[in-house]
Motif scaffolding. Structure first.
Motif, mmCIF file in Angstrom:
data_model
loop_
_atom_site.group_PDB
_atom_site.id
_atom_site.type_symbol
_atom_site.label_atom_id
_atom_site.label_comp_id
_atom_site.label_asym_id
_atom_site.label_seq_id
_atom_site.Cartn_x
_atom_site.Cartn_y
_atom_site.Cartn_z
ATOM 1 N N GLY A 248 0.822 -1.209 0.000
ATOM 2 C CA GLY A 248 0.000 0.000 0.000
ATOM 3 C C GLY A 248 0.851 1.252 0.000
ATOM 4 N N ARG A 249 1.941 1.236 0.757
ATOM 5 C CA ARG A 249 2.857 2.389 0.796
ATOM 6 C C ARG A 249 3.461 2.635 -0.583
ATOM 7 N NH1 ARG A 249 5.612 2.609 6.622
ATOM 8 N NH2 ARG A 249 4.123 1.351 7.788
ATOM 9 N N TRP A 250 3.885 1.543 -1.228
ATOM 10 C CA TRP A 250 4.477 1.686 -2.565
ATOM 11 C C TRP A 250 3.457 2.229 -3.555
ATOM 12 C CZ3 TRP A 250 6.615 -4.010 -2.543
ATOM 13 C CH2 TRP A 250 7.667 -4.103 -1.607
ATOM 14 N N THR A 251 2.212 1.775 -3.437
ATOM 15 C CA THR A 251 1.171 2.244 -4.349
ATOM 16 C C THR A 251 0.939 3.739 -4.179
ATOM 17 O OG1 THR A 251 0.085 0.083 -4.225
ATOM 18 C CG2 THR A 251 -1.215 1.900 -5.107
ATOM 19 N N VAL A 252 0.863 4.199 -2.932
ATOM 20 C CA VAL A 252 0.653 5.618 -2.673
ATOM 21 C C VAL A 252 1.839 6.437 -3.185
ATOM 22 C CG1 VAL A 252 0.442 7.346 -0.841
ATOM 23 C CG2 VAL A 252 -0.908 5.235 -0.732
ATOM 24 N N ALA A 253 3.056 5.941 -2.963
ATOM 25 C CA ALA A 253 4.247 6.648 -3.442
ATOM 26 C C ALA A 253 4.242 6.758 -4.965
ATOM 27 C CB ALA A 253 5.506 5.931 -2.971
ATOM 28 N N GLU A 254 3.841 5.686 -5.650
ATOM 29 C CA GLU A 254 3.760 5.719 -7.111
ATOM 30 C C GLU A 254 2.692 6.701 -7.572
ATOM 31 O OE1 GLU A 254 5.342 4.371 -9.837
ATOM 32 O OE2 GLU A 254 6.889 3.802 -8.395
ATOM 33 N N ALA A 255 1.565 6.724 -6.890
ATOM 34 C CA ALA A 255 0.494 7.656 -7.256
ATOM 35 C C ALA A 255 1.001 9.096 -7.178
ATOM 36 C CB ALA A 255 -0.712 7.458 -6.340
ATOM 37 N N ILE A 256 1.761 9.400 -6.141
ATOM 38 C CA ILE A 256 2.317 10.748 -5.992
ATOM 39 C C ILE A 256 3.309 11.035 -7.112
ATOM 40 C CG2 ILE A 256 3.766 12.209 -4.528
ATOM 41 C CD1 ILE A 256 2.494 10.724 -2.108
#
Length: 301
Positions: A248-256
């Motif tokens: 989930g952290r990686w997904t949010v970082a990619e979204a940013i």
């Protein structure tokens, strides 16, 4: 088809057993004596070392890693690489970060060893229901190993596929898990509202069962909600602490990084972080500020 499975925990052993049921030969290695013994009892040929595992497989060899994401994957590849030859292949079926998968593909390619990163979803139910597989890497290699994927998937013709070059399989799985965060959070919040409305005395398991048929929110996650609520309506003995695997952290970082608004996934991740703080400093400061500017009382703890 012959396969070497590295990591014989619950997930790896289940996958190995499903492949055995599909007529494939599976040899495996795990550093834990108990894991090797349990795998052997299920028909997997448990070996005593990585070297003996590689020796037990005919060329070209296929090694499937089901080990925790992070340094242990690099350590395993480093131990394996001198044992492999051009034409062999390594598959990472764990939840590795996709950029690590891209790097590992280049590393192995230097020795002529193929690479596939396979985002694997299905959890403990995969043995009976099959696994969803998003595959990243060389198209020809994915095609050569198609019988393995077809045996692991819910059906030979669905639930799996090559989605792009190295890293793409794990990238797709990362976003899959981010979506999962949001769906789980929505179910949790909805049932919390139902539970709090005491005047209706709602049977939450009954509501979940009704929604499982015909409703637009019917899903496997809802099935699992119903199962949990039937087995333990008050969720007794379960702490309000929700871990995260990092996806989930990686997904949010990619979204940013990609300038994509992902408020639901982001908030679901934040709620998991909040669940771990029994004595949140930020909340205590908020209470102090309300008292400071407005004279609002606060609860002493």
């Amino acid at each position: 088809m012959d396969l070497g499975m590295i990591g014989l925990g619950r997930m790896g052993a289940n996958m190995g057993e499903r492949l055995l049921r599909g007529g494939h030969r599976v040899a495996g290695y795990d550093p834990g004596d108990a894991a090797r013994a349990a795998a052997a009892a299920r028909g997997i040929e448990a070996t005593q070392s990585l070297a003996t595992l590689v020796e037990a497989l005919p060329a070209p060899r296929t090694l499937w890693l089901m080990v925790p994401a992070g340094p242990i994957v690099d350590d395993t590849i480093a131990a394996l690489q001198p044992l492999l030859a051009a034409g062999d292949a390594v598959i990472d079926g764990g939840n590795s970060f996709y950029r690590d998968s891209q790097r590992r593909a280049v590393q192995l390619a230097g020795d002529g060893v193929g690479w596939l990163d396979v985002g694997t979803s299905g959890g403990i139910w995969g043995l009976e229901e099959g696994y969803s597989l998003t595959i990243g890497g060389d198209a020809a290699l994915a095609q050569r190993l198609a019988p393995l994927f077809a045996a692991l998937a819910p059906a030979p013709e669905r639930g799996w596929g090559r989605v792009g070059p190295a890293g793409a399989g794990h990238f797709a799985k990362m976003v899959h898990n981010g979506i999962e965060y949001g769906l789980m959070q929505a179910f949790a919040e909805g049932f919390a509202i139902l539970q709090r409305k005491q005047e209706f005395g709602l049977d939450l398991a009954q509501v979940a069962d009704i929604w499982r048929d015909g409703s637009v929110v019917r899903s496997w996650l809802l099935d699992l909600c119903a199962q949990s609520l039937h087995g333990n309506p008050g969720l007794e003995g379960i702490a309000a602490y929700v871990a995260d695997s990092g996806e989930g952290r990686w997904t949010v970082a990619e979204a940013i990084d990609l300038d994509v608004a992902a408020p639901v996934i982001t908030q679901a991740l934040i709620e998991r972080l909040r669940s771990r703080d029994d004595d949140a400093f930020a909340d205590r400061l908020l209470a102090a500020l309300r008292e400071a500017f407005g004279g609002h009382g606060f609860k002493r703890g």
